[in-house]
Design a protein around this motif. Structure first.
Motif, PDB file in Angstrom:
ATOM      1  N   THR A   7       0.838  -1.196   0.000  1.00  0.00           N
ATOM      2  CA  THR A   7       0.000   0.000   0.000  1.00  0.00           C
ATOM      3  C   THR A   7       0.872   1.245   0.000  1.00  0.00           C
ATOM      4  OG1 THR A   7      -0.126  -0.025   2.426  1.00  0.00           O
ATOM      5  CG2 THR A   7      -1.862  -1.175   1.205  1.00  0.00           C
ATOM      6  N   GLY A  37      -3.806   2.872  -0.608  1.00  0.00           N
ATOM      7  CA  GLY A  37      -4.286   2.160  -1.778  1.00  0.00           C
ATOM      8  C   GLY A  37      -3.263   1.180  -2.315  1.00  0.00           C
ATOM      9  N   HIS A  54      -6.260  -0.676  -6.594  1.00  0.00           N
ATOM     10  CA  HIS A  54      -7.013   0.568  -6.493  1.00  0.00           C
ATOM     11  C   HIS A  54      -6.614   1.536  -7.605  1.00  0.00           C
ATOM     12  CE1 HIS A  54      -7.607  -0.837  -2.273  1.00  0.00           C
ATOM     13  NE2 HIS A  54      -8.766  -0.241  -2.410  1.00  0.00           N
ATOM     14  N   LEU A  98      -9.004   2.923 -10.452  1.00  0.00           N
ATOM     15  CA  LEU A  98      -9.194   4.369 -10.475  1.00  0.00           C
ATOM     16  C   LEU A  98      -9.111   4.918 -11.893  1.00  0.00           C
ATOM     17  CD1 LEU A  98      -9.255   7.216  -9.068  1.00  0.00           C
ATOM     18  CD2 LEU A  98      -6.767   7.024  -8.933  1.00  0.00           C
ATOM     19  N   ALA A 102      -9.176   0.870   0.947  1.00  0.00           N
ATOM     20  CA  ALA A 102      -8.131   1.863   1.183  1.00  0.00           C
ATOM     21  C   ALA A 102      -8.601   2.753   2.328  1.00  0.00           C
ATOM     22  CB  ALA A 102      -7.882   2.665  -0.087  1.00  0.00           C
ATOM     23  N   THR A 140     -13.170   0.970  -1.770  1.00  0.00           N
ATOM     24  CA  THR A 140     -12.688  -0.218  -2.464  1.00  0.00           C
ATOM     25  C   THR A 140     -12.435   0.105  -3.932  1.00  0.00           C
ATOM     26  OG1 THR A 140     -14.897  -0.996  -3.072  1.00  0.00           O
ATOM     27  CG2 THR A 140     -14.045  -1.658  -0.909  1.00  0.00           C
ATOM     28  N   ALA A 141     -11.863  -0.874  -4.628  1.00  0.00           N
ATOM     29  CA  ALA A 141     -11.612  -0.701  -6.062  1.00  0.00           C
ATOM     30  C   ALA A 141     -12.921  -0.507  -6.818  1.00  0.00           C
ATOM     31  CB  ALA A 141     -10.845  -1.905  -6.604  1.00  0.00           C
ATOM     32  N   MET A 148     -13.946   3.035  -6.764  1.00  0.00           N
ATOM     33  CA  MET A 148     -13.125   3.823  -7.693  1.00  0.00           C
ATOM     34  C   MET A 148     -13.670   3.734  -9.115  1.00  0.00           C
ATOM     35  SD  MET A 148     -10.516   4.988  -5.904  1.00  0.00           S
ATOM     36  CE  MET A 148      -9.458   4.624  -4.509  1.00  0.00           C
ATOM     37  N   THR A 192     -18.388   2.865   2.736  1.00  0.00           N
ATOM     38  CA  THR A 192     -17.211   3.601   3.174  1.00  0.00           C
ATOM     39  C   THR A 192     -17.302   3.891   4.675  1.00  0.00           C
ATOM     40  OG1 THR A 192     -18.281   5.685   2.553  1.00  0.00           O
ATOM     41  CG2 THR A 192     -16.852   4.638   0.920  1.00  0.00           C
TER      42      THR A 192
END
Length: 490
Positions: free
Chosen positions: A110, A116, A120, A124, A176, A181-182, A185, A209
């Motif tokens: 991370t 992240g 991630h 993103l 993250a 989460t991914a 994103m 979240t």
């Protein structure tokens, strides 16, 4: 170039290597590392990007391989706590991602700013190929994989043997900072392909979240990916999430439903997409990026290497590249390919096979038969560990001594540079590198971010040092999007 001037010490030579890595000058980088392999560990002032980070960020996968062979730490972090794998995923350089994954880079690392991972960053920016390659060790080459994930059964069994015994479900849904989460994103930035792939791999549509004070979250804690999709404004993302079971009535801690989020940020075109009667209108198709054969060919590549054996003297060369000797055979049709072409096929194929084929299979380039996995040919031999030989390294400065231990042998590379659509053929030596390199700076430094104006946000909603605000505000959104506040006109 064979004549190098090393006047100026390791700093001057290291900067030359950094420039070569950034500019993609393979011959310059190779010559520098031949004279002093320890330069691969060089980092610029104050521990900023190393040659590995520069080459990964620019997509120079050949130089990435060369640096790894020279003994660089593949999981080295820069001053932001990002690894080369993270930077390659951020910019979508899938060939670099594949190279690093083949050398078993750690995908669980991370960064220091937002917590992240490489996953991630790939989500993103909507780099679906990078997402799939990152998870090569977690998605087995079996025809029933999609059915098991679709039923959300036995997800905990998809565990990599090489990466900390972490399951696919845990990786896909790893949060993250702020619980993002991914999937959040991808939904926020409207990346439909990445969203579908993550859902097919087991991403949870109802994960929320958190209010932990580490991320500037304008939408509010307790938000689902559908809340983020409503803020992002992509109706297709909203429809897909709803079809996968996302709740239309879920409220976050501010009391907002996804529809209310869309109204607050003037996403009027989402009114119909977020209505309850839309759920039965959508048919979900499997992601074309599932690529089930990837795990099988990655294992073969690690065991036997990307074949560098020319097929000029062979009677049956690879039918795709017509250059290398065949090393693998496709399941079903049994057509033979070289490992390099099989890797490229699995990494780039985004074409669905016939409706009767298992989801995730890829079409054979020769007969269009569905491929589920690749098998190693009986003539394909595993790599033999190369003997280490004594090499001489030039001492670049007085504060570092020439190591007496053996250094790994650098395998000669092909004189012909492959095009951008192929992986470089080479073998994988076992590396053992000493850590006695002169480094004049630290590996990481504290992040210094300009304080931004945040008067319009309540102090309770930030709860984080102002020096981190700018970096974290733009963490959730891609660089081409701006952060808005409710009610702003645009």
């Amino acid at each position: 170039m064979r004549s190098l001037s090393l006047v100026g010490g390791c700093s001057a030579s290291g900067e030359r290597l950094v420039s070569a890595a950034r500019d993609g000058d393979f011959q310059e980088a190779k010559a520098l590392l031949e004279y002093n392999p320890r330069l691969a560990k060089y980092t610029t002032f104050a521990g900023r990007n190393s040659p590995l980070h520069h080459s990964a960020a620019q997509g120079h996968h050949e130089i990435v391989s060369l640096l790894i062979e020279s003994g660089v730490d593949i999981n080295l972090k820069n001053y932001r706590g990002q690894t080369a794998l993270m930077q390659a995923c951020q910019y979508g350089h899938w060939e670099v991602v594949l190279t690093l994954v083949l050398f078993k880079a750690n995908i669980h690392k991370t960064d220091c700013l937002n917590g992240g991972t490489a996953l991630h960053l790939a989500a993103l920016n909507g780099h679906s190929r990078c997402i799939r390659i990152l998870l090569a060790d977690y998605i087995p080459s079996v025809p029933t994989f999609y059915k098991l994930v679709k039923k959300r059964s036995k997800l905990q069994e998809f565990v990599s043997e090489a990466n900390e015994r972490t399951s696919l479900y845990e990786i896909i849904n790893r949060p993250a900072d702020g619980g993002v989460t991914a999937l959040h994103m991808a939904a926020l930035n409207g990346h439909v392909d990445s969203l579908c792939l993550l859902l097919d791999l087991g991403a949870s549509v109802n994960v929320v979240t958190l209010e932990d004070g580490t991320t500037i979250d304008l939408i509010g804690a307790g938000s689902t990916p559908l809340h983020y999709a409503a803020y992002g404004g992509n109706p297709h993302c909203c429809q897909i999430l709803i079809a996968w079971g996302a709740s239309l009535t879920a409220e976050n801690e501010k009391g907002w439903s996804p529809l209310e989020v869309a109204r607050l940020w003037h996403r009027e075109w989402l009114e119909e997409a977020l209505s309850e009667h839309q759920q039965d209108r959508i048919t979900i198709l499997p992601s074309p990026y599932l690529s089930l054969p990837l795990m099988s060919v990655v294992k073969i590549a690690r065991e036997c290497g990307w074949t560098s054996e020319s097929a000029s003297n062979a009677t049956d060369p690879c039918a795709v590249c017509l250059e290398n000797k065949c090393t693998v055979a496709a399941s079903g049709c049994l057509h033979e390919l070289c490992t390099r072409c099989a890797l490229y096929l699995c990494s780039t194929s985004n074409t669905s096979t016939s409706p009767h084929a298992p989801p995730g299979s890829i079409p054979c380039p020769l007969c269009r038969h569905a491929i589920i996995s690749f098998k190693k040919l009986t003539t394909t031999k595993p790599l033999i560990q190369l003997p280490l030989k004594q090499t001489t390294s030039l001492s670049c400065c007085s504060c570092s001594s020439i190591p007496k231990n053996n250094t790994p042998e650098i395998i000669p590379l092909s004189k012909q540079k492959p095009n951008s659509h192929s992986m470089r053929s080479h073998k994988f030596p076992v590396l053992k590198v000493e850590n006695n390199l002169c480094v004049r700076g630290t590996d990481t430094i504290a992040s210094i971010v300009r304080r931004s104006h945040i008067n319009r946000y309540s102090r309770s909603s930030l709860r984080w040092s102002g020096s981190h605000v700018k970096g974290r505000r733009y963490w959730l959104c891609s660089s081409n999007q701006s952060v808005e506040t409710p009610g702003d006109d645009y």
